[in-house]
Motif scaffolding. Structure first.
Motif, PDB file in Angstrom:
ATOM      1  N   ILE A 225       0.829  -1.108  -0.076  1.00 53.38           N
ATOM      2  CA  ILE A 225      -0.052   0.008   0.048  1.00 53.38           C
ATOM      3  C   ILE A 225       0.786   1.243  -0.098  1.00 53.38           C
ATOM      4  CG2 ILE A 225      -1.652   1.215   1.143  1.00 53.38           C
ATOM      5  CD1 ILE A 225      -2.788  -1.378   2.256  1.00 53.38           C
ATOM      6  N   VAL A 226       1.763   1.282   0.632  1.00 48.13           N
ATOM      7  CA  VAL A 226       2.921   2.472   0.897  1.00 48.13           C
ATOM      8  C   VAL A 226       3.551   2.928  -0.375  1.00 48.13           C
ATOM      9  CG1 VAL A 226       4.902   3.363   1.869  1.00 48.13           C
ATOM     10  CG2 VAL A 226       3.564   1.998   3.157  1.00 48.13           C
ATOM     11  N   ILE A 227       3.767   2.193  -1.496  1.00 50.24           N
ATOM     12  CA  ILE A 227       4.281   2.577  -2.719  1.00 50.24           C
ATOM     13  C   ILE A 227       3.595   3.154  -3.698  1.00 50.24           C
ATOM     14  CG2 ILE A 227       5.984   0.602  -2.454  1.00 50.24           C
ATOM     15  CD1 ILE A 227       4.200  -0.984  -4.664  1.00 50.24           C
ATOM     16  N   ALA A 228       1.977   3.098  -3.409  1.00 47.91           N
ATOM     17  CA  ALA A 228       1.023   4.133  -3.962  1.00 47.91           C
ATOM     18  C   ALA A 228       0.600   5.345  -3.578  1.00 47.91           C
ATOM     19  CB  ALA A 228       0.028   3.172  -4.381  1.00 47.91           C
ATOM     20  N   GLN A 229       1.160   5.565  -2.293  1.00 44.57           N
ATOM     21  CA  GLN A 229       0.621   6.529  -1.619  1.00 44.57           C
ATOM     22  C   GLN A 229       1.101   8.108  -1.759  1.00 44.57           C
ATOM     23  OE1 GLN A 229      -2.152   6.170   0.315  1.00 44.57           O
ATOM     24  NE2 GLN A 229      -1.931   4.092  -0.403  1.00 44.57           N
TER      25      GLN A 229
ATOM     26  N   SER B  66       2.430   6.029   7.923  1.00 46.03           N
ATOM     27  CA  SER B  66       1.724   5.250   8.712  1.00 46.03           C
ATOM     28  C   SER B  66       1.484   4.000   8.303  1.00 46.03           C
ATOM     29  CB  SER B  66       0.203   5.888   8.781  1.00 46.03           C
ATOM     30  OG  SER B  66      -0.293   5.692   7.408  1.00 46.03           O
ATOM     31  N   TYR B  67       1.387   3.635   6.854  1.00 46.01           N
ATOM     32  CA  TYR B  67       1.410   2.292   6.826  1.00 46.01           C
ATOM     33  C   TYR B  67       2.818   1.408   6.894  1.00 46.01           C
ATOM     34  CZ  TYR B  67      -3.243   2.544   4.753  1.00 46.01           C
ATOM     35  OH  TYR B  67      -4.700   2.616   4.897  1.00 46.01           O
ATOM     36  N   SER B  68       3.821   2.135   6.703  1.00 50.19           N
ATOM     37  CA  SER B  68       5.077   1.433   7.361  1.00 50.19           C
ATOM     38  C   SER B  68       5.294   1.059   8.646  1.00 50.19           C
ATOM     39  CB  SER B  68       6.227   2.512   7.018  1.00 50.19           C
ATOM     40  OG  SER B  68       6.506   2.674   5.516  1.00 50.19           O
ATOM     41  N   VAL B  69       4.481   1.814   9.510  1.00 48.41           N
ATOM     42  CA  VAL B  69       4.202   1.335  10.910  1.00 48.41           C
ATOM     43  C   VAL B  69       3.279   0.223  10.944  1.00 48.41           C
ATOM     44  CG1 VAL B  69       3.262   2.061  13.304  1.00 48.41           C
ATOM     45  CG2 VAL B  69       4.480   3.654  11.898  1.00 48.41           C
TER      46      VAL B  69
ATOM     47  N   VAL C 187       5.061   8.763 -11.491  1.00 42.08           N
ATOM     48  CA  VAL C 187       5.277   7.272 -11.685  1.00 42.08           C
ATOM     49  C   VAL C 187       4.084   6.572 -11.466  1.00 42.08           C
ATOM     50  CG1 VAL C 187       6.533   5.271 -11.168  1.00 42.08           C
ATOM     51  CG2 VAL C 187       7.878   7.384 -11.486  1.00 42.08           C
ATOM     52  N   THR C 188       3.671   5.834 -12.425  1.00 41.31           N
ATOM     53  CA  THR C 188       2.319   4.847 -12.078  1.00 41.31           C
ATOM     54  C   THR C 188       2.759   3.528 -12.432  1.00 41.31           C
ATOM     55  OG1 THR C 188       1.521   5.632 -14.158  1.00 41.31           O
ATOM     56  CG2 THR C 188       0.802   6.800 -12.517  1.00 41.31           C
ATOM     57  N   LEU C 189       1.871   2.420 -11.922  1.00 43.77           N
ATOM     58  CA  LEU C 189       1.996   1.079 -12.441  1.00 43.77           C
ATOM     59  C   LEU C 189       1.488   0.953 -13.643  1.00 43.77           C
ATOM     60  CD1 LEU C 189       1.082  -0.652  -9.037  1.00 43.77           C
ATOM     61  CD2 LEU C 189       3.417  -0.008  -9.920  1.00 43.77           C
ATOM     62  N   PRO C 190       1.744   0.029 -14.458  1.00 45.04           N
ATOM     63  CA  PRO C 190       1.405  -0.037 -15.907  1.00 45.04           C
ATOM     64  C   PRO C 190       0.080  -0.455 -16.193  1.00 45.04           C
ATOM     65  CG  PRO C 190       2.841  -2.046 -15.120  1.00 45.04           C
ATOM     66  CD  PRO C 190       3.170  -0.883 -14.090  1.00 45.04           C
TER      67      PRO C 190
ATOM     68  N   ALA D 185      -3.387   2.200  -3.944  1.00 44.03           N
ATOM     69  CA  ALA D 185      -3.905   3.337  -3.674  1.00 44.03           C
ATOM     70  C   ALA D 185      -4.847   3.501  -2.496  1.00 44.03           C
ATOM     71  CB  ALA D 185      -4.040   4.426  -4.928  1.00 44.03           C
ATOM     72  N   TYR D 186      -5.902   2.601  -3.070  1.00 41.81           N
ATOM     73  CA  TYR D 186      -7.238   2.747  -2.084  1.00 41.81           C
ATOM     74  C   TYR D 186      -7.076   1.627  -0.950  1.00 41.81           C
ATOM     75  CZ  TYR D 186      -9.195   5.705  -5.585  1.00 41.81           C
ATOM     76  OH  TYR D 186      -9.461   7.126  -6.193  1.00 41.81           O
ATOM     77  N   ASP D 187      -5.777   1.393  -0.425  1.00 41.26           N
ATOM     78  CA  ASP D 187      -5.533   0.485   0.891  1.00 41.26           C
ATOM     79  C   ASP D 187      -6.342  -0.825   0.574  1.00 41.26           C
ATOM     80  OD1 ASP D 187      -4.766   3.115   1.507  1.00 41.26           O
ATOM     81  OD2 ASP D 187      -6.689   3.403   2.728  1.00 41.26           O
TER      82      ASP D 187
END
Length: 620
Positions: free
Chosen positions: A301-305, A313-316, A518-521, A530-532
């Protein structure tokens, strides 16, 4: 003298309470002539006293057996509500960590909230936070630990709603409170159900009981699952993880404590309950599975925030998932080591990014860039915090992850893969945040973005030095393994996963050949992260929908059944009264005859079973 400080370590939570009570007059504006600043200074002094007390007591507690103090509170029937306090090097060290981070957070808050009208109210709640966490660390009773956790939940709600005039803040505080209440409800069930089985709530006695306990497997499994549900909510573990994201609406100084030690309160209780959880292999497997899912899922989730606070917060949540994995596999010492190294590293990251957000207004990573030349100290602090978070030798995160992975290397290699993937994704995400914030060229929002002033810079610099010297502290406390006993294969895999994550992220986000943003293909996959993982939608179609249906059903029953019966009784009474008023003659003998007939009728109805039995007896 040090022994005296050790014997009176239970005073540390009281210091914080004194600070909270002393700052109350400035909170509602009773004292106006001085402004709200004295509230912060009083709180800072009491917290510094608590930190000094804990440090002196820590030197006296090392290599000594744990001591237990008992304060009798209440005796009711067969229940003995005695407050048990554990004094050991572990508990005193945890108190030193909490009070030390709170000292730095208060100094940071003096600079961060210098123009805020709710200054005094903020410091009252921070003092309550500190008192609750220190009391939880010392408490050796599951029953009282539950109530302390409830106090911390209330403090979380109050701090999240600090800027209560903003609708998003109110919504975030409400959602976070309700999400944590789900885990609290199950935890209460587990606490109450455990007492008839074990006959005690004392953690030490529970550990001894668990060694020889002979209980029903189904019953103890249900109890253990309930006990795990509470820490799941506190540690922001899937599926009760969204509250930590909502908590980002609160002030950054509160986030320093919340992302480091507040989320770890659930892990602390989980570690204390590990001997009981070991009675149910299914419960341990459940904790391990939930931890692994959270670690990998939150890291993805973190990589798309695009919000810097959400990314942290998601790393936590990801690292709290690894703590669950450690506890589920019986590695409680490694879990506590990971909690410590994560706390200091994530606090430094929050300070570094919080200072940038403070005078850059926005939290959107897409609007940042080129801050390296303008904010070199914040950038260096971010690098040190990120290195201390992931497996970057010789900093603390490397040793914690190494200890967990080494313990699983021969027994559960799949979980070692989970740790490697989580570490690589975390390295990727923190490097991504650094590149977007401090790398590339300046943007309109960062052209004028000077370093923060000294109240925010001082705690950041002190904590940066501590993160860099954390391995020396751990070595002096004999908490690091000897080099000859290190699993070289595991160490190399962790290092390579860190290098892989950092290098790929740097190439993607710093190279001019990769189009920005940068976005995923595949866009659906991008939206999925991105939406958790669509967890909020899952809540909406399950829990929220179920509660709404049950609420409507209860409302219909209340309106048409309960209210209908009451209204029917009322109508019968009115109709009966209106009817009887036309049959009254005013003669007392008539009233007496009516009462007599009523008593006879009532007696016949009540005594009909006895009369029937007598009739049968006479017939016989």
């Amino acid at each position: 003298m040090a022994d005296t400080f050790l014997q009176t370590i239970w005073l540390v939570p009281i210091y914080a309470l004194i600070g909270a009570i002393s700052t109350i007059p400035w909170s509602p504006g009773i004292i106006r002539r001085t402004g709200p600043r004295p509230a912060a200074y009083i709180n800072l002094v009491t917290t510094a006293i608590a930190f000094t007390h804990a440090l002196i007591a820590l030197s006296a507690s090392w290599n000594k057996p744990a001591q237990y103090l008992y304060f009798s509170w209440l005796h009711v029937a067969n229940f003995d509500f005695t407050i048990a306090v554990e004094v050991s090097s572990l508990t005193v060290g945890a108190i030193a960590l909490v009070t030390g981070l709170n000292v730095l957070a208060i100094v940071f808050a003096i600079g961060y909230l210098e123009m805020d009208w709710g200054w005094a109210r903020f410091h009252v709640m921070m003092a309550l936070f500190e008192a609750g966490m220190c009391a939880l660390v010392l408490c050796n009773s599951l029953f009282f630990s539950y109530f302390i956790l409830e106090i911390l939940t209330l403090c979380t709600y109050l701090l999240l709603g600090f800027w209560f005039s903003q609708p998003l803040v109110v919504t975030g505080a409400r959602d976070a409170f309700l999400t944590k209440r789900v885990g609290d409800l199950f935890l209460l069930m587990g606490v109450l159900a455990l007492y008839p089985l074990a006959g005690t709530w004392d953690f030490s006695e529970l550990a001894r009981w668990a060694q020889t306990a002979n209980v029903n497997p189904t019953a103890i499994t249900l109890v253990c699952l309930a006990l795990i549900a509470g820490p799941m909510g506190k540690c922001a573990v899937f599926p009760l993880h969204l509250w930590l994201d909502e908590a980002m609406e609160g002030p950054v100084p509160a986030t320093i404590l919340r992302n480091s030690v507040v989320v770890a309160t659930g892990a602390w209780v989980l570690v204390k309950l590990q001997p009981v959880l070991a009675l149910s292999p299914f419960a341990l497997s459940f904790a391990t599975f939930i931890g692994a899912v959270t670690a990998v899922g939150a890291s993805l989730i973190v990589i798309a925030q695009v919000d810097v606070k959400r990314a942290l917060s998601y790393s936590v949540s990801a690292f709290m998932g690894l703590v669950f994995v450690a506890v589920g596999t019986g590695q409680t010492q490694a879990a506590l080591l990971l909690v410590f190294t994560h706390a200091v590293a994530i606090s430094l990251l929050v300070m570094s990014t919080g200072g940038v957000v403070w005078n850059s207004i926005t939290q959107d990573l897409r609007l940042y860039g080129g801050l390296w030349s303008r904010r070199p100290i914040s950038a260096i602090a971010f690098i040190v915090g990120a290195a201390g978070l992931v497996a970057f030798p010789p900093l603390g995160g490397f040793w914690a992850l190494l200890q967990i992975a080494d313990g699983l290397w021969t027994t559960q290699p799949l979980l070692v893969g989970v740790i490697l993937v989580t570490n690589a994704l975390t390295a990727f995400s923190v490097t991504r945040v650094f590149c977007l914030m401090f790398g590339n060229k300046p943007k309109p929002m960062t052209v004028r973005s000077p370093e923060v002033h000294w109240p925010m810079m001082l705690p950041m610099t002190i904590l940066m030095g501590f993160v860099m010297h954390a391995p020396l502290v751990l070595q002096s406390l004999s908490l690091l393994p000897e080099w000859a006993y290190i699993n070289k294969d595991v160490a190399l895999l962790l290092i390579w996963s860190t290098i892989f994550g950092c290098s790929i992220s740097a190439v993607v986000y710093l190279s001019p050949l990769v189009p920005k943003p940068v976005t995923l293909p595949w866009k659906p996959l991008q939206d999925f992260f991105a939406y958790d993982l669509y967890t909020a939608n899952l809540y909406r179609v399950t829990i929220v929908f179920g509660v709404a249906v049950v609420s409507r059903l209860i409302a219909l029953i209340d309106r048409y059944l309960v209210d209908g019966i009451v209204n029917l009784v009322g109508l019968v009474s009115i109709f009966g009264g209106e009817t009887l008023k036309y049959s009254t003659s005013g003669q007392s003998q008539f009233y007496a005859l009516t009462i007599l007939l009523g008593v006879c009728l009532l007696g016949t109805i009540v005594g009909w079973p006895l009369l029937s039995h007598m009739e049968l007896s006479f017939s016989f």
